[in-house]
Design an enzyme around this catalytic site. Sequence first.
Site, mmCIF file in Angstrom:
data_model
loop_
_atom_site.group_PDB
_atom_site.id
_atom_site.type_symbol
_atom_site.label_atom_id
_atom_site.label_comp_id
_atom_site.label_asym_id
_atom_site.label_seq_id
_atom_site.Cartn_x
_atom_site.Cartn_y
_atom_site.Cartn_z
ATOM 1 N N ASP A 1 -39.312 78.113 31.217
ATOM 2 C CA ASP A 1 -38.760 79.268 30.892
ATOM 3 C C ASP A 1 -38.916 80.032 32.251
ATOM 4 O O ASP A 1 -39.904 80.477 32.767
ATOM 5 C CB ASP A 1 -39.655 80.128 29.640
ATOM 6 C CG ASP A 1 -38.933 81.296 29.357
ATOM 7 O OD1 ASP A 1 -38.230 82.170 30.231
ATOM 8 O OD2 ASP A 1 -38.776 81.321 28.160
ATOM 9 N N HIS A 2 -37.695 80.294 33.007
ATOM 10 C CA HIS A 2 -37.739 80.828 34.118
ATOM 11 C C HIS A 2 -38.427 82.097 34.348
ATOM 12 O O HIS A 2 -38.832 82.422 35.293
ATOM 13 C CB HIS A 2 -36.625 80.660 35.085
ATOM 14 C CG HIS A 2 -35.516 81.609 34.503
ATOM 15 N ND1 HIS A 2 -34.601 81.242 33.428
ATOM 16 C CD2 HIS A 2 -35.024 82.627 35.159
ATOM 17 C CE1 HIS A 2 -33.858 82.166 33.264
ATOM 18 N NE2 HIS A 2 -33.782 83.170 34.114
ATOM 19 N N HIS B 1 -37.219 84.212 26.576
ATOM 20 C CA HIS B 1 -37.605 85.002 27.664
ATOM 21 C C HIS B 1 -38.595 86.047 26.966
ATOM 22 O O HIS B 1 -39.621 86.426 27.386
ATOM 23 C CB HIS B 1 -36.576 85.606 28.720
ATOM 24 C CG HIS B 1 -35.533 84.513 28.859
ATOM 25 N ND1 HIS B 1 -36.181 83.204 29.567
ATOM 26 C CD2 HIS B 1 -34.404 84.635 28.988
ATOM 27 C CE1 HIS B 1 -34.973 82.502 29.744
ATOM 28 N NE2 HIS B 1 -33.715 83.036 29.371
#
Length: 485
Positions: A177-178, A240
Amino acid sequence: PKEITTLVTFFGATGDLAKRKLFPSVYNLYKKGFLQEHFAILGTSRQEMTTEEFQTFVSDSIKEFMHEDADADFIRHFDYVKGDITVAADYAPLKAKIEKLDQEFALKGNRIFYMSIAPRFFGTVAQYLKSEELLSTDGEFNRLMIEKPFGVSFETAEKLQNELSDAFSEDQVYRIDHYLGKEMVQNIATLRFGNPIFNNAWNKDYIDNIQVTLSETLGVEDRAGYYDTAGALRDMIQNHTMQVVGWLAMDEPTEWTDTAIREAKNKAFNALKIYTPEEVAENFVRGQYGPDAANTQNGYLQEKDVPADSQNNTYVAGKLEFATDRWNGVPFYIRSGKRLAAKTTRIDVVFKQDANIFNSAQPLEKNVLSIIVDPEGKIEYSIIAKDTTPEFKTRPITLEWKVSAEDKAQTPEPYERMIHDTMDGNGSNFADWNGVAVAWKFVDAIQSAWDATHQEFPNYVSGSMGPVAADELLARDGHKWVYEG
Ligand code: NAD
């Protein structure tokens, strides 16, 4: 830096993500000395390509996205095999190449498999890696890096999880999950657990409410095919936003290790209240953008490839409740949407106010700690101080810190950090299955309540901060959004 010994196999190595992010990230790790002699990068995809052509493809990617000529010594560590990931027989040449590279670069059987491929293939590849015996049996590690999305509902995520767990144990799986790779998201824990003033006050006795905003200015652009089936709820909230909330809601981990961090986060996730349809109606707001005030931008329903009667959400705001000693009664407000007034990711922690002892009937303004993640890293702490007026008065002042240009220049990009952390065996900044599962259950309850009721759209103007109902949601609790765009 400590040299890392590993092979990384990139599935989908000729794709857009590999070219834009993955190869530049690997090059940075090489330049910083994490990768020296004992590494190899194996690309695979269904495209016909020689190893030389693939090496040129990688050099071109470095040139295009880093404006540099890659070292020949770096490029010589790249190799390529063509194969169809849905065909068992195509894993044999891959296995042979992996074994050859292992010998050639003395990689000690350490293997990372990165799935930069369409999500429908994640389970298939994991299972073939095991059944076709591509996992090393004598190395220090086999690890799997997996792209998003992780399912589109709890049911699909669980099915994928079952497929992965046939081949890999939880500590071998690195779910990307950047947002967790962003510097200021990683700073949340430091601010909380490194500063007694925040650490001791991080609970229901001192915190009034917490707000998390992930806003975009762009509309759906040309991604309606995907976005109309996902919406802000599945595209931004489930992953996110919930992962950011995890850092905010968790207890202090017993030690600074990935296992202890996950355990503390999961305690919070497991206490998240999953809503009934009635509670969804009370606690969640969905929105869909209309044209802007000047009528120069399309509303969502007029966008290319959007069905004229779409009920899709391009905006979500809602309230989360955690049934823990720490958080009972403290609302976590979250919101995310497209075509909003500003592009930002930020967290606003609103503290409770003290009684005003300064001979004034006016309540004191509340202290607010704001952690701004994007577009630039910043911390603002708004506190009460004395005003300069002759007559004694108070006023809020803001202490501010900004990420400097020098800091920014040496901050690794999320993808570089995530690849490095995986090589290093540090899962602290990855989503784990329990958290992902809870987030899906939470989001599924909202989606199914919405699917069962019709909403009039559009209900917010492009360029605003969303539907009026999102302001009313907080107003009912006596709160308001700190950030107004
Ligand atoms: P892409 O379509 O550009 O690349 C897909 C790759 O998979 C290509 O190399 C293609 O040859 C290969 N491939 C497809 N079918 C195959 C098959 N049957 N056998 C072998 N190889 C096959 O996709 P992308 O944009 O690079 O995205 C890859 C993954 O990363 C996806 O899961 C996506 O959701 C995720 N992702 C992408 C971005 C991005 O910015 N592009 C951002 C975040 C996440």
